[in-house]
Scaffold this active site. Structure first.
Site, short mmCIF file in Angstrom:
data_model
loop_
_atom_site.label_atom_id
_atom_site.label_comp_id
_atom_site.label_asym_id
_atom_site.label_seq_id
_atom_site.Cartn_x
_atom_site.Cartn_y
_atom_site.Cartn_z
N ARG A 294 -40.24 -39.28 -18.54
CA ARG A 294 -39.60 -40.18 -19.51
C ARG A 294 -38.84 -39.40 -20.60
NH1 ARG A 294 -40.90 -42.27 -15.66
NH2 ARG A 294 -42.18 -44.12 -15.35
N GLU B 6 -43.30 -45.54 -25.19
CA GLU B 6 -42.06 -45.37 -24.44
C GLU B 6 -40.94 -46.17 -25.09
OE1 GLU B 6 -41.70 -46.09 -20.27
OE2 GLU B 6 -43.60 -45.14 -19.82
N SER C 265 -43.88 -51.04 -19.33
CA SER C 265 -44.97 -50.22 -19.88
C SER C 265 -44.60 -49.76 -21.28
CB SER C 265 -45.24 -49.00 -18.99
OG SER C 265 -45.66 -49.41 -17.72
#
Length: 305
Positions: free
Chosen positions: A178, A298, A228
């Protein structure tokens, strides 16, 4: 003439196809469906017009934000004072040549995966359910079901923070879990080239359908969310940590830890961004208290703080 008026005046005189809108409700431009209004939103109709716009904005030192599908952002309830440049619907062309796919930054990653399947190209099956754009996927090194962008991306075309056009090879992007160099160097992704492999269209379709079924069974797709919320801490599964902390279904205002997948926070009932942020903080506090694990988000908070 204020900042907003200057930008609109420049667009009116020079960018005939580019669209502008004022006092834009950002609930309609994010998958979380929360947040306040943006003073000004601009939707370039071509990469050429985006280049001209960015040259002007950089020259005038006008603060700006780039968004795509809005699938990985939380907009402040106070709204956004920076100029919002939305790269999605118009900068979304996809082309295929041999085993290469070129896609503009605004193309949905899922649409690129579908196009690959039609052409009998394998490698992007994992992306069939990722609800973001090609640009966002490159910036975040998006992934799912064991695959990630790093494994299929060959290069990106970017507009640098200095207004230059460059091709950056995948090796230059420092892609990891990520993350990428693009998150910090000011680049704007314009296009991406994917390198895939020949495969059987029916087998590719079957795998995509199987992954779609898994996603529908395990994720709360019936509610607005950003997927998420937290990165996976090394050695742990985020959802299990949150579940073991007895937070399944925990709710603050209209924001709720999903009953279906505890790694998700959903907008269960007209949640505000503050509801979501307060729930994030509560989860982080409890997981830290119980397991001494720091959960990093995130999702990115944008707008006036």
């Amino acid at each position: 003439m204020n900042r907003q008026e200057k930008v609109v005046d420049f667009i009116t005189r020079n960018l005939v196809a580019t669209k502008t809108a004022v006092q834009v409700d950002m609930k309609n431009h994010t998958t979380f469906k929360t947040g306040g209004t943006a003073d000004l939103m601009i939707e370039p109709q071509s990469i050429y017009e985006l280049q001209l716009l960015m040259k002007y904005i950089l020259k005038e030192k006008i603060p700006y934000l780039i968004i795509g599908h809005g699938s990985n952002v939380l907009v402040s309830d106070k709204g956004i004072r920076e100029v919002v440049i939305k790269i999605e619907n118009n900068l979304s062309r996809i082309s295929v040549e041999n085993e290469k796919i070129d896609a503009e930054a605004g193309a949905l990653l899922a649409d690129v995966a579908k196009e690959a399947q039609k052409k009998g190209l394998s490698g992007l099956e994992f992306a069939c359910g990722i609800p973001g754009t090609v640009g966002g996927a490159a910036v975040m090194n998006a992934g799912a079901y064991g695959g990630e962008i790093k494994g299929v991306l060959e290069e990106v075309q970017v507009l640098t923070a200095q207004g230059k056009l460059l091709i950056r090879k995948v090796e230059e992007l420092d892609l990891g879990y990520r993350k990428s160099i693009i998150q910090t160097n000011g680049d704007i992704v314009l296009k991406a080239r994917f390198s895939l492999k020949k495969g059987d269209p029916k087998e590719i379709e079957d795998l995509m359908q199987e992954l779609t079924r898994k996603r529908e069974q395990s994720q709360p797709l019936e509610y607005p969310s950003a997927g998420s919320v937290f990165k996976r801490p090394e050695g742990y599964f985020t959802g299990k940590l949150i579940q073991d902390a007895n937070l399944r279904g925990y709710q603050i205002g209209g924001a709720q830890v999903s009953l279906k997948h505890t790694g998700f926070i959903v907008n269960a009932h007209q949640a505000s961004t503050n509801d979501v942020l307060n729930l994030i903080k509560h989860i982080q506090k409890e997981v830290k208290r119980l397991y001494n694990v720091e959960l990093e988000t995130e999702v990115k908070l944008i707008g006036e703080q």
